[in-house]
Design an enzyme around this catalytic site. Structure first.
Site, mmCIF file in Angstrom:
data_model
loop_
_atom_site.group_PDB
_atom_site.id
_atom_site.type_symbol
_atom_site.label_atom_id
_atom_site.label_comp_id
_atom_site.label_asym_id
_atom_site.label_seq_id
_atom_site.Cartn_x
_atom_site.Cartn_y
_atom_site.Cartn_z
ATOM 1 N N GLY A 38 -25.759 6.828 6.537
ATOM 2 C CA GLY A 38 -24.400 6.990 6.056
ATOM 3 C C GLY A 38 -24.247 7.960 4.913
ATOM 4 O O GLY A 38 -23.107 8.312 4.553
ATOM 5 N N GLU A 39 -25.334 8.400 4.311
ATOM 6 C CA GLU A 39 -25.221 9.343 3.205
ATOM 7 C C GLU A 39 -24.789 10.718 3.720
ATOM 8 O O GLU A 39 -24.987 11.064 4.889
ATOM 9 C CB GLU A 39 -26.549 9.449 2.461
ATOM 10 C CG GLU A 39 -26.903 8.190 1.689
ATOM 11 C CD GLU A 39 -28.138 8.359 0.827
ATOM 12 O OE1 GLU A 39 -28.677 9.489 0.749
ATOM 13 O OE2 GLU A 39 -28.574 7.363 0.216
ATOM 14 N N GLN A 95 -1.388 1.547 -6.605
ATOM 15 C CA GLN A 95 -1.850 0.392 -7.379
ATOM 16 C C GLN A 95 -1.801 0.757 -8.860
ATOM 17 O O GLN A 95 -2.749 1.281 -9.426
ATOM 18 C CB GLN A 95 -3.268 0.025 -6.963
ATOM 19 C CG GLN A 95 -3.806 -1.237 -7.629
ATOM 20 C CD GLN A 95 -3.140 -2.502 -7.136
ATOM 21 O OE1 GLN A 95 -2.814 -2.607 -5.964
ATOM 22 N NE2 GLN A 95 -2.918 -3.451 -8.033
ATOM 23 N N HIS A 129 5.056 4.595 -8.741
ATOM 24 C CA HIS A 129 6.097 3.579 -8.851
ATOM 25 C C HIS A 129 6.660 3.491 -10.255
ATOM 26 O O HIS A 129 7.825 3.752 -10.503
ATOM 27 C CB HIS A 129 5.549 2.202 -8.444
ATOM 28 C CG HIS A 129 5.413 2.028 -6.974
ATOM 29 N ND1 HIS A 129 5.387 0.786 -6.383
ATOM 30 C CD2 HIS A 129 5.297 2.921 -5.966
ATOM 31 C CE1 HIS A 129 5.256 0.936 -5.068
ATOM 32 N NE2 HIS A 129 5.187 2.211 -4.807
ATOM 33 N N ASP A 169 14.342 2.228 0.716
ATOM 34 C CA ASP A 169 14.285 1.321 -0.428
ATOM 35 C C ASP A 169 14.519 2.101 -1.706
ATOM 36 O O ASP A 169 14.631 3.331 -1.705
ATOM 37 C CB ASP A 169 12.949 0.584 -0.482
ATOM 38 C CG ASP A 169 11.755 1.528 -0.469
ATOM 39 O OD1 ASP A 169 11.887 2.677 -0.945
ATOM 40 O OD2 ASP A 169 10.691 1.131 0.025
ATOM 41 N N LYS A 192 15.290 -3.030 0.802
ATOM 42 C CA LYS A 192 14.472 -3.738 1.783
ATOM 43 C C LYS A 192 14.567 -5.249 1.581
ATOM 44 O O LYS A 192 14.451 -5.742 0.466
ATOM 45 C CB LYS A 192 13.009 -3.306 1.676
ATOM 46 C CG LYS A 192 12.720 -1.964 2.277
ATOM 47 C CD LYS A 192 11.243 -1.700 2.410
ATOM 48 C CE LYS A 192 10.541 -1.592 1.069
ATOM 49 N NZ LYS A 192 9.146 -1.121 1.213
#
Length: 293
Positions: A38-39, A95, A129, A169, A192
């Site tokens: 996976g490297e 986030q 946000h 929204d 919403k």
């Protein structure tokens, strides 16, 4: 832009070639190899000029962030003194606060990570946000956020004259307002109402949409569930047609066919994220920003 190279990855070849042509810059690609464990093995052109523009959108971001963590210091080792990240889609920006105890605020950490590797970070419509600009999570002036809303608005005005733009929204209000101004169109912003993880309705007065050609506009679409629920409600309330326009066409899984099944006529997106719905180029935005900065 003398002594400047545009460096990109082959899965963004179309955007890279368009951008290089518009900037009249040489273009080179990072070659990649994935080992059985996976490297990643990356190979950059050697030597590099003093200024390198590295194009890397961060849709499906985890492997790409590792690529940047390897490519950026390697570019400096190979001669780059100024390193600019051109990331049309900047991941992990949603986030932005700790909702539950111990939850990582990824926006802050990813922004700092990129700011530590690059002299400038240029992106388009990051999903912010509760902050006004990237200056709040990067050193002032390090990050530059452009908006595709005006070019989407002009595209919509040409394709659907007199359309009513609707943001699904309150968070979409800023993009809808900009797009409407650019296209000379009327706009409204919905609210919403969630009835579960996958069912969303749009709270808007009936009189706003009956008999109108409506275009739902947002900065991004991933599962498409909000847009699907909104389109169904708008058509039920008498909208003559519903189209969708987004900056970032993530459209995971079956989102696109479900939008069509919900009655959406056209789906348009910018080429900030490569997708079959791409209709509007962000290259002029990027060119203007890169020449100015």
């Amino acid at each position: 832009m003398t002594d400047t190279l545009l460096l990109a990855f082959d899965d963004e070849r179309a955007l890279a070639e368009e951008l290089a042509l518009a900037l009249a810059l040489p273009l080179a690609f990072v070659t990649r190899h994935r080992f059985p464990d996976g490297e990643l093995r990356l190979v950059l052109p050697k030597p590099l000029p003093a200024r390198v523009l590295l194009l890397r959108g961060l849709q499906q971001p985890n492997d790409k962030l590792v690529e940047l963590l390897i490519a950026a210091p390697t570019a400096r080792e190979l001669g780059a003194r100024e390193l600019v990240l051109v990331s049309p889609y900047l991941a992990y920006m949603r986030q932005d606060m700790e909702f539950t105890p111990g939850e990582a605020v990824s926006q802050r950490h990813i922004a700092r990570l990129l700011a530590g590797q690059f002299d400038r970070v240029i992106t388009i419509d990051p999903h912010l946000h509760r902050i006004a600009s990237l200056d709040e999570v990067m050193p002032p002036g390090r990050g530059l956020a452009l908006s595709a809303a005006p070019v989407l608005g002009a595209w919509i005005a040409a394709k659907v004259p007199g359309a009513l733009l609707i943001g699904p929204d309150e968070e979409s209000a800023q993009w809808v307002r900009e797009a409407a101004a650019a296209g000379g169109l009327a706009f409204a912003v919905g609210h919403k109402v969630r009835h579960g993880d996958h069912q969303v309705t749009l709270a808007l007065p009936d009189g706003e949409v009956r008999g109108r050609a409506v275009v739902l506009l947002d900065d991004m679409a991933s599962t498409g569930r909000t847009l699907i629920g909104s389109a169904e409600q708008l058509l039920a309330r008498g909208a003559a047609s519903v189209d969708v326009a987004v900056t970032h066409a993530l459209f995971n899984g079956d989102a696109l066919p479900l939008l069509k099944a919900a009655g959406v006529r056209h789906v348009w997106s910018s080429n900030a994220v490569p997708h079959e719905s791409n209709a509007v180029s962000v290259v002029p935005l990027l060119v203007a920003a890169l020449r100015e900065h």
